[in-house]
Design an enzyme around this catalytic site. Sequence first.
Site, PDB file in Angstrom:
ATOM      1  N   CYS A  67     -12.799   3.930 -37.558  1.00 49.57           N
ATOM      2  CA  CYS A  67     -13.825   4.422 -38.491  1.00 49.57           C
ATOM      3  C   CYS A  67     -13.249   5.022 -39.764  1.00 49.57           C
ATOM      4  CB  CYS A  67     -14.715   5.450 -37.791  1.00 49.57           C
ATOM      5  SG  CYS A  67     -13.885   7.005 -37.442  1.00 49.57           S
ATOM      6  N   CYS A  72      -8.137   7.106 -38.318  1.00 49.95           N
ATOM      7  CA  CYS A  72      -8.661   6.358 -37.165  1.00 49.95           C
ATOM      8  C   CYS A  72      -8.832   4.883 -37.548  1.00 49.95           C
ATOM      9  CB  CYS A  72      -9.995   6.947 -36.725  1.00 49.95           C
ATOM     10  SG  CYS A  72     -10.841   5.917 -35.516  1.00 49.95           S
ATOM     11  N   TYR A  88      -2.325  -1.582  12.979  1.00 50.75           N
ATOM     12  CA  TYR A  88      -1.689  -0.282  12.728  1.00 50.75           C
ATOM     13  C   TYR A  88      -2.665   0.884  12.634  1.00 50.75           C
ATOM     14  CZ  TYR A  88      -2.889  -1.665   7.929  1.00 50.75           C
ATOM     15  OH  TYR A  88      -3.553  -2.085   6.809  1.00 50.75           O
ATOM     16  N   CYS A 114      -9.377  11.155 -33.286  1.00 48.01           N
ATOM     17  CA  CYS A 114     -10.252  10.808 -34.394  1.00 48.01           C
ATOM     18  C   CYS A 114     -11.274  11.928 -34.552  1.00 48.01           C
ATOM     19  CB  CYS A 114     -10.943   9.490 -34.072  1.00 48.01           C
ATOM     20  SG  CYS A 114     -12.426   9.214 -35.025  1.00 48.01           S
ATOM     21  N   GLU A 156       6.501   3.512   9.281  1.00 54.30           N
ATOM     22  CA  GLU A 156       6.365   2.077   9.561  1.00 54.30           C
ATOM     23  C   GLU A 156       6.258   1.326   8.241  1.00 54.30           C
ATOM     24  OE1 GLU A 156       2.042   1.282  10.875  1.00 54.30           O
ATOM     25  OE2 GLU A 156       2.228   3.456  10.722  1.00 54.30           O
ATOM     26  N   ASP A 184     -24.127 -38.464  -9.036  1.00 52.59           N
ATOM     27  CA  ASP A 184     -23.974 -37.317  -9.932  1.00 52.59           C
ATOM     28  C   ASP A 184     -25.093 -37.195 -10.950  1.00 52.59           C
ATOM     29  OD1 ASP A 184     -20.319 -37.320 -10.150  1.00 52.59           O
ATOM     30  OD2 ASP A 184     -21.750 -36.730  -8.581  1.00 52.59           O
ATOM     31  N   ASP A 197       2.428  -5.913   2.740  1.00 54.88           N
ATOM     32  CA  ASP A 197       1.757  -6.284   1.495  1.00 54.88           C
ATOM     33  C   ASP A 197       0.813  -7.463   1.744  1.00 54.88           C
ATOM     34  OD1 ASP A 197       1.038  -6.213  -1.090  1.00 54.88           O
ATOM     35  OD2 ASP A 197       2.908  -7.029  -1.897  1.00 54.88           O
ATOM     36  N   CYS A 201     -17.965   7.269 -35.316  1.00 52.81           N
ATOM     37  CA  CYS A 201     -16.882   6.360 -34.920  1.00 52.81           C
ATOM     38  C   CYS A 201     -17.393   5.346 -33.893  1.00 52.81           C
ATOM     39  CB  CYS A 201     -15.713   7.146 -34.338  1.00 52.81           C
ATOM     40  SG  CYS A 201     -14.372   6.058 -33.824  1.00 52.81           S
ATOM     41  N   LYS A 253       6.242   4.347  -1.670  1.00 47.86           N
ATOM     42  CA  LYS A 253       6.407   3.020  -2.265  1.00 47.86           C
ATOM     43  C   LYS A 253       7.875   2.751  -2.615  1.00 47.86           C
ATOM     44  CE  LYS A 253       2.827   0.939  -3.019  1.00 47.86           C
ATOM     45  NZ  LYS A 253       1.766   1.137  -3.962  1.00 47.86           N
ATOM     46  N   LYS A 260       4.962  -0.740   5.092  1.00 47.73           N
ATOM     47  CA  LYS A 260       3.656  -0.958   4.468  1.00 47.73           C
ATOM     48  C   LYS A 260       3.589  -2.446   4.146  1.00 47.73           C
ATOM     49  CE  LYS A 260       0.554   0.811   0.944  1.00 47.73           C
ATOM     50  NZ  LYS A 260       0.120  -0.436   0.309  1.00 47.73           N
ATOM     51  N   ARG A 296     -11.851  -5.020   3.767  1.00 46.90           N
ATOM     52  CA  ARG A 296     -12.029  -3.632   3.365  1.00 46.90           C
ATOM     53  C   ARG A 296     -13.172  -3.473   2.362  1.00 46.90           C
ATOM     54  NH1 ARG A 296     -10.051  -0.309  -0.648  1.00 46.90           N
ATOM     55  NH2 ARG A 296      -9.846   1.855   0.016  1.00 46.90           N
TER      56      ARG A 296
HETATM   57  S1  IVH Z   1      -2.759   2.944   7.300  1.00 46.11           S
HETATM   58  C1  IVH Z   1      -6.296   5.708   6.909  1.00 46.11           C
HETATM   59  N1  IVH Z   1      -0.607   1.493   7.644  1.00 46.11           N
HETATM   60  O1  IVH Z   1      -2.228  -0.063   2.596  1.00 46.11           O
HETATM   61  C2  IVH Z   1      -5.134   4.884   6.526  1.00 46.11           C
HETATM   62  N2  IVH Z   1      -2.038   0.941   5.832  1.00 46.11           N
HETATM   63  O2  IVH Z   1      -2.921   1.838   0.471  1.00 46.11           O
HETATM   64  C3  IVH Z   1      -5.289   3.464   6.842  1.00 46.11           C
HETATM   65  N3  IVH Z   1      -1.331  -1.020   4.561  1.00 46.11           N
HETATM   66  O3  IVH Z   1      -5.693  -0.418   2.733  1.00 46.11           O
HETATM   67  C4  IVH Z   1      -4.185   2.633   6.378  1.00 46.11           C
HETATM   68  N4  IVH Z   1       0.456  -1.469   5.752  1.00 46.11           N
HETATM   69  O4  IVH Z   1      -4.281  -2.381   3.550  1.00 46.11           O
HETATM   70  C5  IVH Z   1      -1.699   1.697   6.894  1.00 46.11           C
HETATM   71  N5  IVH Z   1       1.287   0.255   8.111  1.00 46.11           N
HETATM   72  C6  IVH Z   1       0.211   0.463   7.366  1.00 46.11           C
HETATM   73  C7  IVH Z   1      -0.111  -0.363   6.276  1.00 46.11           C
HETATM   74  C8  IVH Z   1      -1.244  -0.095   5.526  1.00 46.11           C
HETATM   75  C9  IVH Z   1      -0.284  -1.847   4.734  1.00 46.11           C
HETATM   76  C10 IVH Z   1      -2.325  -1.147   3.487  1.00 46.11           C
HETATM   77  C11 IVH Z   1      -3.758  -1.156   3.945  1.00 46.11           C
HETATM   78  C12 IVH Z   1      -4.435  -0.049   3.205  1.00 46.11           C
HETATM   79  C13 IVH Z   1      -3.495   0.197   2.081  1.00 46.11           C
HETATM   80  C14 IVH Z   1      -3.593   1.632   1.644  1.00 46.11           C
END
Ligand code: IVH
Length: 730
Positions: free
Chosen positions: A446, A443, A250, A467, A139, A55, A143, A473, A338, A141, A162
């Site tokens: 200021c 403010c 997907y 302000c 479908e 080290d 996480d 400011c 959501k 979403k 991405r």
């Molecule tokens: S479609 C052009 N399908 O959500 C649209 N996205 O908020 C392409 N995600 O960046 C996305 N599940 O990472 C799609 N069944 C699903 C998804 C999904 C999760 C995420 C994905 C995207 C983000 C968009």
Amino acid sequence: MTRQVGRPVSLADTSLKDVGALTAEDAALELERLAGLIAEYDKAYHTEDAPVVDDATYDALRRRNVALETAFPELVRADSPSERIGGAVSEGFGKITHAVPMLSLDNAFSDGDVQDFIGKVRRFLKYDPLMGALAVTAEPKIDGLSLSLRYENGRLVYAATRGDGTTGENVTSNALTIQDIPQVLPAGVPDVVEVRGEVYMAHADFASLNARMEANGGKVFANPRNAAAGSLRQLNSEITKTRPLKFFAYAWGEMSDISADTQMGMVELFGQWGFQINPLMKRCESAEELLKVYHGIEEDRSGLGYDIDGVVYKVDRLDLQGRLGFVSRSPRWAIAHKFPAERAFTTLNAIEIQVGRTGALAPVAKLEPVTVGGVVVSNASLHNEDYIKGIGQDGESIRGGRDLRVGDTVIIQRAGDVIPQIVDVDVSKRTAESVSFEYPEICPACGSHAVREINPNSGKVDVIRRCTGGLICPAQAIEKLKHFVSRNALDIEGLGEKQIEAFYEYDMDKGGVRSPADIFTLAERDKSSFNKLRSREGWGAVSARKLFDAIDGKRQIELNRLIFGLGIRHVGEGNAKLLARAYTSWTGFNEAMNSATDTTSDAYRDLNDIDGIGGTVANALVEFFAEEHNREALDALLAEITPLNVVVADSSGSPVAGKTLVFTGSLERMSRDEAKARAESLGAKVSGSVSQKTDLVIAGPKAGSKLTKAQSLGIDVISEDDWFELVGDN
Ligand code: IVH
């Protein structure tokens, strides 16, 4: 100093010399050797787990490197060890530019939003009930984090995250360790295939990974999403290999051939190619059906074994997806519904007033930190003083009219990436000392009066207190500068909010920054300053040089970023783009804005005529350009930078590129929105009114005054059918 350990690598003799006695040539040579040597030792230690120096020796080499860099800042190398921490090479992964950008999704939060989405899609497409049901898929979403997998001739060539949607990180070697990701696709797939989907970690795998990490004395991950992200973005793929990652397909990017004509068909194809596809995906024929699937998935959510944060709806027919296209970064043909935000109780410790770049006083709730949906929340937005009093935007009562007081027990809610909100207060927990919050009329930055203006249009008192300090400011000035360098404006790396705050405090002869132009004279002033940036705490020769380089890199800047960066009220990113497209050059824009200060001028009328720019925005621009000090600041800035002219969208062969079009009358084969979107994608400008600048009018039945005006000005007028013929959409 012993420099030779393990392997016969040696430094030049110059390393024994005092730094001050070195020539630039000697120093350059030594820096080169040090970079190579330190990189080699780092690799041995971090990647091969087999250190070859002790080290103390290693540290001495690093110190010597820093000493040389400080004495010869112009010799700092791109691969300098000072900017690299151990094995975690800061350059990290290689970059990959996506062949087709990776987009995000618009959000829906209520059943009503979903109905609106379907309604909008139908209107955009002029989708007639006679054309049958409009099929939309639903479908989960997932996480996790999205990943794009590119296959050429059936073989995986790379996997990319991405990133910012345009450029991501090359994580191929890590993706290869994920079982759900095939390395080879079956014979007969198209030559180029980009499958996109989500990398995630199942609950059970997450729990055992954390147990393992804890047993080894390591840190644990806060939630499966973080664990998946941390594992996929490991620089050492051997580590990724030990992490139980999964993948659902997907979506797709570039495809040399598309052999299905629906979303469902494509995803099923991915299933046949060996990808995991989500078994809960359904094809629906109405908003009601979509909502049924949504509520069903919501009910089953906790039993799925992996985290989902909503349901994604996508128009099924790919030809319709094509017609719908995109608005900025999200497709018009999809939306993410959501799940309701998570809530938690906590204490409101204080109400802080922040002053924004336009002088708006913004109250922020300082909360006793609390975990909501896996994230620690300690701040929440309070919007404005009425909101604190329990009064909504239109004077209506909110939270049953209950006000918010320091010391209150409140319910906070966090939905996705949205700033947490206070949704209610438990007044039964109030103590006898509790007093209502007194909103400042001065403010805090200021000391100028802070007032609620009367809106000249509506005659109503504005909800925002501002302000009146303007230039004097400091809070406004600092916020304006922060906005100027922010990600969607100039985006100067190494110059963030903290740095702006620090630079603002310095005297001008010691590297101060008070206005945008000062940023671009920093390097020059630094040369003659006695208080050089590289000698200040938190800075070194390397980081100072990098900052100056990053600033220089932005001397040529896209026009829309510059316009957005000016921080003019009501001119957000979208409006800045509209303005940049309309005026195409800084000179054009600047001249027009200076002339438009006369509201009877042609320039003012032209500004108002830009489709999407309304009176409020036009007036804000006029107000900004009418201010002498704004014009002075702009002149100083423009002496330093060169805004790039807007190049009309790539529409090679487009018959309407660069032309100004007006659609009028009723269109029968497409909606007005679709017509506009299509024309813009072909490089045309669409205007709301006919003037001498109009090149072409597309008139449907019942066209009125615009048609008459076009005829009187001798402008070409065509029918909707002619339009389709012209742009080849028959
Ligand atoms: S479609 C052009 N399908 O959500 C649209 N996205 O908020 C392409 N995600 O960046 C996305 N599940 O990472 C799609 N069944 C699903 C998804 C999904 C999760 C995420 C994905 C995207 C983000 C968009």
